[in-house]
Design a protein around this motif. Sequence first.
Motif, PDB file in Angstrom:
ATOM      1  N   PRO A 161      48.984 -16.604 -12.234  1.00 28.67           N
ATOM      2  CA  PRO A 161      48.900 -15.847 -13.483  1.00 28.67           C
ATOM      3  C   PRO A 161      49.403 -16.617 -14.698  1.00 28.67           C
ATOM      4  CG  PRO A 161      50.753 -15.086 -12.171  1.00 28.67           C
ATOM      5  CD  PRO A 161      49.993 -16.048 -11.318  1.00 28.67           C
ATOM      6  N   VAL A 162      50.187 -17.663 -14.485  1.00 27.44           N
ATOM      7  CA  VAL A 162      50.705 -18.441 -15.610  1.00 27.44           C
ATOM      8  C   VAL A 162      49.767 -19.588 -15.959  1.00 27.44           C
ATOM      9  CG1 VAL A 162      52.629 -19.858 -16.429  1.00 27.44           C
ATOM     10  CG2 VAL A 162      53.074 -17.805 -15.057  1.00 27.44           C
ATOM     11  N   GLN A 163      49.208 -20.230 -14.966  1.00 27.66           N
ATOM     12  CA  GLN A 163      48.356 -21.393 -15.201  1.00 27.66           C
ATOM     13  C   GLN A 163      46.905 -21.025 -15.482  1.00 27.66           C
ATOM     14  OE1 GLN A 163      49.697 -24.371 -15.494  1.00 27.66           O
ATOM     15  NE2 GLN A 163      51.712 -23.531 -14.983  1.00 27.66           N
ATOM     16  N   ASP A 164      46.434 -19.938 -14.904  1.00 28.24           N
ATOM     17  CA  ASP A 164      45.039 -19.520 -15.091  1.00 28.24           C
ATOM     18  C   ASP A 164      44.937 -18.644 -16.342  1.00 28.24           C
ATOM     19  OD1 ASP A 164      42.527 -17.854 -14.733  1.00 28.24           O
ATOM     20  OD2 ASP A 164      42.413 -19.061 -12.908  1.00 28.24           O
ATOM     21  N   PRO A 165      43.930 -18.878 -17.217  1.00 25.81           N
ATOM     22  CA  PRO A 165      43.816 -18.070 -18.450  1.00 25.81           C
ATOM     23  C   PRO A 165      43.584 -16.590 -18.195  1.00 25.81           C
ATOM     24  CG  PRO A 165      41.879 -19.485 -18.142  1.00 25.81           C
ATOM     25  CD  PRO A 165      42.898 -19.935 -17.164  1.00 25.81           C
ATOM     26  N   ARG A 166      43.171 -16.232 -16.976  1.00 24.70           N
ATOM     27  CA  ARG A 166      42.996 -14.818 -16.679  1.00 24.70           C
ATOM     28  C   ARG A 166      44.334 -14.076 -16.644  1.00 24.70           C
ATOM     29  NH1 ARG A 166      39.319 -15.428 -11.375  1.00 24.70           N
ATOM     30  NH2 ARG A 166      40.654 -17.298 -11.208  1.00 24.70           N
ATOM     31  N   GLY A 167      45.404 -14.769 -16.294  1.00 30.04           N
ATOM     32  CA  GLY A 167      46.704 -14.121 -16.219  1.00 30.04           C
ATOM     33  C   GLY A 167      47.184 -13.588 -17.556  1.00 30.04           C
ATOM     34  N   PRO A 168      47.275 -14.436 -18.603  1.00 26.17           N
ATOM     35  CA  PRO A 168      47.678 -13.919 -19.916  1.00 26.17           C
ATOM     36  C   PRO A 168      46.739 -12.855 -20.463  1.00 26.17           C
ATOM     37  CG  PRO A 168      47.872 -16.313 -19.844  1.00 26.17           C
ATOM     38  CD  PRO A 168      47.187 -15.899 -18.577  1.00 26.17           C
ATOM     39  N   ASP A 169      45.435 -12.993 -20.215  1.00 28.72           N
ATOM     40  CA  ASP A 169      44.482 -11.989 -20.707  1.00 28.72           C
ATOM     41  C   ASP A 169      44.703 -10.641 -20.028  1.00 28.72           C
ATOM     42  OD1 ASP A 169      43.275 -13.671 -22.503  1.00 28.72           O
ATOM     43  OD2 ASP A 169      41.681 -14.300 -21.143  1.00 28.72           O
ATOM     44  N   LEU A 170      44.933 -10.656 -18.711  1.00 31.27           N
ATOM     45  CA  LEU A 170      45.187  -9.408 -17.997  1.00 31.27           C
ATOM     46  C   LEU A 170      46.508  -8.798 -18.456  1.00 31.27           C
ATOM     47  CD1 LEU A 170      44.491  -7.318 -15.877  1.00 31.27           C
ATOM     48  CD2 LEU A 170      45.448  -8.834 -14.126  1.00 31.27           C
ATOM     49  N   ALA A 171      47.531  -9.615 -18.627  1.00 25.22           N
ATOM     50  CA  ALA A 171      48.821  -9.107 -19.091  1.00 25.22           C
ATOM     51  C   ALA A 171      48.698  -8.497 -20.478  1.00 25.22           C
ATOM     52  CB  ALA A 171      49.858 -10.229 -19.094  1.00 25.22           C
ATOM     53  N   ALA A 172      47.901  -9.125 -21.352  1.00 25.44           N
ATOM     54  CA  ALA A 172      47.715  -8.588 -22.705  1.00 25.44           C
ATOM     55  C   ALA A 172      47.011  -7.242 -22.664  1.00 25.44           C
ATOM     56  CB  ALA A 172      46.917  -9.577 -23.548  1.00 25.44           C
ATOM     57  N   SER A 173      46.004  -7.112 -21.800  1.00 23.61           N
ATOM     58  CA  SER A 173      45.295  -5.842 -21.679  1.00 23.61           C
ATOM     59  C   SER A 173      46.215  -4.737 -21.176  1.00 23.61           C
ATOM     60  CB  SER A 173      44.097  -6.004 -20.738  1.00 23.61           C
ATOM     61  OG  SER A 173      43.403  -4.786 -20.578  1.00 23.61           O
ATOM     62  N   LEU A 174      47.014  -5.047 -20.156  1.00 24.72           N
ATOM     63  CA  LEU A 174      47.942  -4.052 -19.613  1.00 24.72           C
ATOM     64  C   LEU A 174      49.033  -3.704 -20.620  1.00 24.72           C
ATOM     65  CD1 LEU A 174      48.376  -5.487 -16.004  1.00 24.72           C
ATOM     66  CD2 LEU A 174      46.802  -3.702 -16.775  1.00 24.72           C
ATOM     67  N   SER A 175      49.487  -4.709 -21.361  1.00 23.20           N
ATOM     68  CA  SER A 175      50.549  -4.482 -22.339  1.00 23.20           C
ATOM     69  C   SER A 175      50.086  -3.549 -23.446  1.00 23.20           C
ATOM     70  CB  SER A 175      51.003  -5.819 -22.924  1.00 23.20           C
ATOM     71  OG  SER A 175      51.927  -5.626 -23.964  1.00 23.20           O
ATOM     72  N   ILE A 200      54.487 -12.628 -18.785  1.00 22.05           N
ATOM     73  CA  ILE A 200      53.223 -12.476 -18.065  1.00 22.05           C
ATOM     74  C   ILE A 200      53.467 -11.985 -16.640  1.00 22.05           C
ATOM     75  CG2 ILE A 200      51.208 -13.717 -17.190  1.00 22.05           C
ATOM     76  CD1 ILE A 200      51.571 -15.649 -19.603  1.00 22.05           C
ATOM     77  N   VAL A 201      54.372 -12.657 -15.939  1.00 21.62           N
ATOM     78  CA  VAL A 201      54.628 -12.304 -14.542  1.00 21.62           C
ATOM     79  C   VAL A 201      55.231 -10.908 -14.439  1.00 21.62           C
ATOM     80  CG1 VAL A 201      55.942 -12.901 -12.485  1.00 21.62           C
ATOM     81  CG2 VAL A 201      54.839 -14.703 -13.820  1.00 21.62           C
ATOM     82  N   ALA A 202      56.168 -10.576 -15.326  1.00 19.71           N
ATOM     83  CA  ALA A 202      56.809  -9.263 -15.270  1.00 19.71           C
ATOM     84  C   ALA A 202      55.800  -8.147 -15.510  1.00 19.71           C
ATOM     85  CB  ALA A 202      57.935  -9.184 -16.300  1.00 19.71           C
ATOM     86  N   THR A 203      54.933  -8.329 -16.496  1.00 17.54           N
ATOM     87  CA  THR A 203      53.930  -7.302 -16.806  1.00 17.54           C
ATOM     88  C   THR A 203      53.002  -7.068 -15.627  1.00 17.54           C
ATOM     89  OG1 THR A 203      54.002  -7.887 -19.164  1.00 17.54           O
ATOM     90  CG2 THR A 203      52.077  -6.671 -18.387  1.00 17.54           C
ATOM     91  N   LEU A 204      52.536  -8.160 -15.016  1.00 22.67           N
ATOM     92  CA  LEU A 204      51.610  -8.029 -13.889  1.00 22.67           C
ATOM     93  C   LEU A 204      52.312  -7.509 -12.641  1.00 22.67           C
ATOM     94  CD1 LEU A 204      49.520 -11.316 -14.311  1.00 22.67           C
ATOM     95  CD2 LEU A 204      48.968  -9.022 -15.115  1.00 22.67           C
TER      96      LEU A 204
END
Length: 641
Positions: free
Chosen positions: A330-344, A255-259
């Motif tokens: 980005p790890v604790q908030d559900p917006r982080g994984p969702d944003l990473a998934a969209s970018l991925s 997650i962190v790397a993608t963002l």
Amino acid sequence: MMAFNPHDREMSRDRGQVLFRYRPDQTFDHAGGFIAQVRQYAPDDTYDGPALDRQYLVSQAMRLVRRWRLEGKAAGGDERAPEFPSDAPLAASHYQIVIPGKVFCRVWPRVVRCAKAGCGRVWETPEPRHGQDWPPPCPTCGNVGGNRQLQFVLAHQCGELQPLKPPGKCGRGHTAFRLNDRVSRFKDFRWECLHCGMSLNVQGFCPNTAGCTWPNKAMVPLLHTAGSAYVPQGLSLVNVMTQDAALSTTRPGYIVATLARWLGECNENDYDRLMSVSAGPAVPQEILDSIDAMEQAGLTEQAEALRRRFVPVDLDRLSGAVTKILGYDPVQDPRGPDLAASLSTYQRVLHLDRLLLDRLADQARTPARKALYDTYSAVLHRAGFDPTRTCLLGDFPVTYLAVGYSRAGFGPAEADLVPYRGRVTRGAPATTLLYAHPSTTEALLFALDPDRVRRWMYANRLADPSEISSSTDLRRWFATRLDPRTGQVPDFPADIDERHPDWPVHQLFSLLHTLAHQTLRALAVDSGYSETSLSEYLFPYELAFAVHPNGGRGESSIGALRTVLEQNLDAVVNRAVDNDTCLYDPNCMTANRGADHGCLLLPETACQCWNRHLSRWHLYGSPEGTTVGYWDPVLASGSIT
């Protein structure tokens, strides 16, 4: 007797056609010569493709249901998806993913009209039995030749469907009726008594007394194949991960790397190191101890070499940098994984087989072709697209997910969303079924020119250079304002205007969506596809979109978009830019902000956003001149900075 056999119910269709034309509870004209209704699917036991990430598919379906409910309530309605599981923590367990194989159907409606002149009686017949001639003779005149099923049905917004049956009796007690449909409007249809000629209205009322919350119970008479008699509701999802690959996306390093890479906080080498460690085992403690010992002994170069090889970039530091930009962890908030998934999703698209413009020019077989391809960059630049990112995707992976359907209405303000209910296997409990169709097709990918976008935003006072001075600033600005939890359709208020704090981001998203529609319309003219056979897929955070065949429409899709790229991409883009009028102008441009059925609105199969967030003002400016259009020459010249 009639020549067709109602017991011949075998169908040979591919999965794409099934999910677009033959869904459960949908009626259709059977090749056997009768009207049929699909009852259910059986799973495809022969499917040998990859196991798609079930959690992702279910979450996307739940997003659509949630959005349907919210928009239905916003339009003043009650619960508009009453049969779906409630949006609770365990709701996902009530869904099952099915890749359909066999299709089971029945003869329906069983309302038949006599073909004999002077009679024309309409009556309801029993279910056809094996070996029985059907339809049976007319009970009034005995005619058997040419009798046909009545092609009309009654539909209601709650999803209820009923056959158009004659009344039980007229005011004088007679029970035989014909249908007078020799008029142009359904409201003028009449039942006529065969005995006394008494005329009765054609009407029906919803029998769903338990689950229907609509105050108006009157059902709508429709042709059984009418577009509003059965409206498929689903999602086109791109690059759906397999179950195994999806496991790594939940790890903090991923997650962190993608963002961080997308936000410009780490380079490609740092990203690769983070991803490799995230997907692999933890660094052994003896390696960490060796690095510490080397540093204490003054062997800094050796320690750094060992660190680069085995230890990832400081995850905490990067996570803190991303948190500072986004305003949430980005790890604790559900917006982080969702944003990473969209970018991925977009990044994985870029790893597909792509035909970029420079490669296209290198492959030109004649000087004339080379000269044509050399003009493409200028044409795309004029339209505000980025020529370096425009390309053909040859193996574009699309999974269509059928979530439900509606009747007598196309959207949440008009009708309920009805689920598919059933059992995957005999004896299993009934669940909410989602039907998936994984396929690959081709797509044309267009990306907006970030510099042109920034100038457009400055001109329309949506942002200023102090906020957005570079492409990286634009990405950061968009990421902090567009909530990734809503997926492809942002949850903007229906009455949003310039006083709302989300107005600037709404306008930017609306610009992207409008460009996708305008380009798809132009592509439909020059590609050989119809608008119903193409779909958009938006990559909002990348300010990009893809146009691809939606499958299942019976039109060839092999090589058609490649032909467009090779022969007339310039004509498509120029048509999009120059097609600035609407059949309903000037009213459309003034009253509807330039979005109507004569211009931007597309068939429901083509649009991800239910034809919302669209305006020709974004492209050509407003009639009063208060809005600067994206295609205004002043923006193309770069004079606004």
